[in-house]
Design a protein around this motif. Sequence first.
Motif, PDB file in Angstrom:
ATOM      1  N   SER A 127      12.632  -6.023   8.821  1.00 30.97           N
ATOM      2  CA  SER A 127      13.632  -6.029   9.878  1.00 30.97           C
ATOM      3  C   SER A 127      15.003  -6.273   9.256  1.00 30.97           C
ATOM      4  O   SER A 127      15.222  -7.299   8.604  1.00 30.97           O
ATOM      5  N   ILE A 178      17.107 -14.206   7.014  1.00 22.62           N
ATOM      6  CA  ILE A 178      17.189 -14.765   8.360  1.00 22.62           C
ATOM      7  C   ILE A 178      15.879 -15.467   8.722  1.00 22.62           C
ATOM      8  O   ILE A 178      15.867 -16.584   9.225  1.00 22.62           O
ATOM      9  N   TYR A 207      21.554 -10.046   0.072  1.00 22.36           N
ATOM     10  CA  TYR A 207      21.284 -10.216   1.488  1.00 22.36           C
ATOM     11  C   TYR A 207      21.108 -11.689   1.837  1.00 22.36           C
ATOM     12  O   TYR A 207      20.900 -12.539   0.973  1.00 22.36           O
ATOM     13  N   ILE A 212      19.179  -6.347   9.854  1.00 25.70           N
ATOM     14  CA  ILE A 212      20.256  -6.464  10.838  1.00 25.70           C
ATOM     15  C   ILE A 212      21.490  -5.741  10.309  1.00 25.70           C
ATOM     16  O   ILE A 212      21.982  -6.046   9.217  1.00 25.70           O
ATOM     17  N   TRP A 213      21.969  -4.773  11.081  1.00 22.55           N
ATOM     18  CA  TRP A 213      23.190  -4.032  10.743  1.00 22.55           C
ATOM     19  C   TRP A 213      24.243  -4.305  11.809  1.00 22.55           C
ATOM     20  O   TRP A 213      23.953  -4.318  12.999  1.00 22.55           O
ATOM     21  N   ASP A 214      25.482  -4.510  11.368  1.00 21.06           N
ATOM     22  CA  ASP A 214      26.607  -4.617  12.281  1.00 21.06           C
ATOM     23  C   ASP A 214      26.971  -3.234  12.793  1.00 21.06           C
ATOM     24  O   ASP A 214      26.531  -2.223  12.247  1.00 21.06           O
ATOM     25  N   TYR A 248      19.803  -9.823   6.510  1.00 20.25           N
ATOM     26  CA  TYR A 248      21.122  -9.302   6.821  1.00 20.25           C
ATOM     27  C   TYR A 248      21.744  -8.868   5.491  1.00 20.25           C
ATOM     28  O   TYR A 248      22.115  -9.723   4.683  1.00 20.25           O
ATOM     29  N   THR A 281      13.084 -10.815   8.210  1.00 22.98           N
ATOM     30  CA  THR A 281      14.371 -10.305   8.669  1.00 22.98           C
ATOM     31  C   THR A 281      15.477 -10.677   7.695  1.00 22.98           C
ATOM     32  O   THR A 281      15.571 -11.822   7.263  1.00 22.98           O
TER      33      THR A 281
END
Length: 88
Positions: free
Chosen positions: A5, A69, A66, A7-9, A75, A73
């Motif tokens: 998983s 999270i 990265y 997370i992209w802005d 980021y 997950t």
Amino acid sequence: MPLSSIIWDLDDDPEGNVVHVAEHGVTQEEVEDVLANPTDRDTSHSSGYPVAFGDTRTGRHLIVVYEQIDAETVYPITAYDVPRRMQL
């Protein structure tokens, strides 16, 4: 274990990870290639963040920095090309 998983802005967030990765000429798909199948992992000596090394389907060898999270997950903070024998 691959990281599943990511997370992209939003693409238009000038402070976001999509823009920052693109500034290094790396695509989201290339980051995802590395995170899905890293060849090595380590910790960045400069930032303390975890990093993953790996090859993309486009033939590049990247490092992805990265933030973890949770167990699956992440980021992505940045990514860029590295020589295959680079050590942190």
